[in-house]
Write an enzyme that holds these catalytic residues in place. Sequence first.
Site, mmCIF file in Angstrom:
data_model
loop_
_atom_site.group_PDB
_atom_site.id
_atom_site.type_symbol
_atom_site.label_atom_id
_atom_site.label_comp_id
_atom_site.label_asym_id
_atom_site.label_seq_id
_atom_site.Cartn_x
_atom_site.Cartn_y
_atom_site.Cartn_z
ATOM 1 N N LYS A 194 94.048 15.512 -53.145
ATOM 2 C CA LYS A 194 95.477 16.223 -53.102
ATOM 3 C C LYS A 194 95.395 17.365 -54.435
ATOM 4 O O LYS A 194 94.729 16.804 -55.492
ATOM 5 C CB LYS A 194 96.453 15.449 -53.080
ATOM 6 C CG LYS A 194 96.340 14.458 -51.867
ATOM 7 C CD LYS A 194 96.611 15.032 -50.504
ATOM 8 C CE LYS A 194 96.508 14.011 -49.491
ATOM 9 N NZ LYS A 194 96.905 14.238 -48.183
HETATM 10 C C1 PLP Z 1 97.274 12.889 -47.519
HETATM 11 C C2 PLP Z 1 98.630 13.034 -46.488
HETATM 12 C C3 PLP Z 1 99.573 11.896 -46.373
HETATM 13 C C4 PLP Z 1 99.179 10.634 -46.657
HETATM 14 O O1 PLP Z 1 98.688 10.330 -47.958
HETATM 15 P P1 PLP Z 1 97.991 9.103 -48.287
HETATM 16 O O2 PLP Z 1 97.810 8.934 -49.805
HETATM 17 O O3 PLP Z 1 96.098 9.424 -47.959
HETATM 18 O O4 PLP Z 1 98.374 7.877 -47.528
HETATM 19 C C5 PLP Z 1 100.615 12.336 -45.557
HETATM 20 N N1 PLP Z 1 100.852 13.397 -45.063
HETATM 21 C C6 PLP Z 1 100.307 14.444 -45.196
HETATM 22 C C7 PLP Z 1 100.522 16.015 -44.659
HETATM 23 C C8 PLP Z 1 98.832 14.324 -46.027
HETATM 24 O O5 PLP Z 1 98.179 15.456 -46.208
#
Ligand code: PLP
Length: 381
Positions: A194
């Site tokens: 991210k």
């Molecule tokens: C990555 C993601 C999540 C979840 O995050 P995690 O930390 O992997 O549980 C939720 N919503 C979106 C749109 C994402 O891209």
Amino acid sequence: MTQPLPFIDLAAQQARLGDRLRLAIDTVLREGTYIMGRQVADFERELAEFCGARHVISCANGTDALMLPLMAWGIGPGDAVFVPSFTFIASAEAPALLGATPVFVDVQPETFDMDPASLHGAVAHARSLGLRPRAVIPVDLFGLPSDYDTLLPLAEDLGLLVLADAAQGFGGAINDCRAGTFGQATATSFFPAKPLGCYGDGGAVLTDDDQLATRLRSLRFHGKGQDKYDNVAIGLNSRLDTLQAAILSEKLAIFTDELAARDRIAARYTAAFQDRCPNSIITPTVPAGYQSAWAQYTLRVAQRDQMMAACKEQGVPTMVYYPIPLHRQSGYAHYPQAPLGCPVSEQLAAEVVSLPMHPYLGEQDQSRIIDVVCSAVEKTI
Ligand SMILES: *Cc1c(COP(=O)(O)O)cnc(C)c1O
């Protein structure tokens, strides 16, 4: 053949952080408070300051960050939670795990965010099925904030709580308002890929609501009351590790600079594609006043498979986020959707392709990517 390029380059960031990162990690190891150490509170305060939210409640991952506010609001069986169909599965998984009914809403073809008209129809449809419309989860897909100017008043009219999914959009903004300040609560993720990622799993909920914040702090720690052996609610074990918080503080210190680099790189992609292959590529739309965090740089191309194969041959990695819209996923196809279905989500799933995007993508590598992509799409038309 020249070296294949990385899709994201976390090693370049690690090299930049260098000794500061080692020092932060060593400090945690020396102090030995691996759960809820002082670095967790420090990072929460820094993150709140960064985006202007009153409270930051860190937790174990972005999926829990979506679960926790829904739990705090008492959302469960019989409740409808409205989720875009074109997103990562976690956006729908959180309400589904709580026994609520995710109702799939279509998205807009230019910005990929929730379509207000489709949301309106989905709420009426949910009511007709005997469900209670409770909350909506707009997703800041690929880094671009959703159209909150439209969605927030609409949600209020429809009696829905707004939980913004900024797992990809943290760092984005609308005018001077950063992601993390739209709606009753925002969920974000620190998954390594991210825009603001740690070296493992991590997440946070952001809110201006004092009561909600207190409840979230309890729920992430087994529903604790006065202390951890006083349990006032059924909660989760969902804390951000002290090590990850210490790492995130170092990464947050360079985040503004990285966001600016992502923006420069995106602008360069867009200018080149619009100049060189405007008829075979649709570049991402960023509405006036919006700032994307550029979690992904995502094109729409008609002959996607051929284009991706040609890029791969030249050492340029590409990815499809996401190939199957949620209303078509076999684990989720039984949930309701907006009355007109989700045709835009289906079309996007067939056309989108993401290119390498990270703050350390140099001009030369980027030129190579642009050349390869342009010649690949020219060959396929
Ligand atoms: C990555 C993601 C999540 C979840 O995050 P995690 O930390 O992997 O549980 C939720 N919503 C979106 C749109 C994402 O891209």
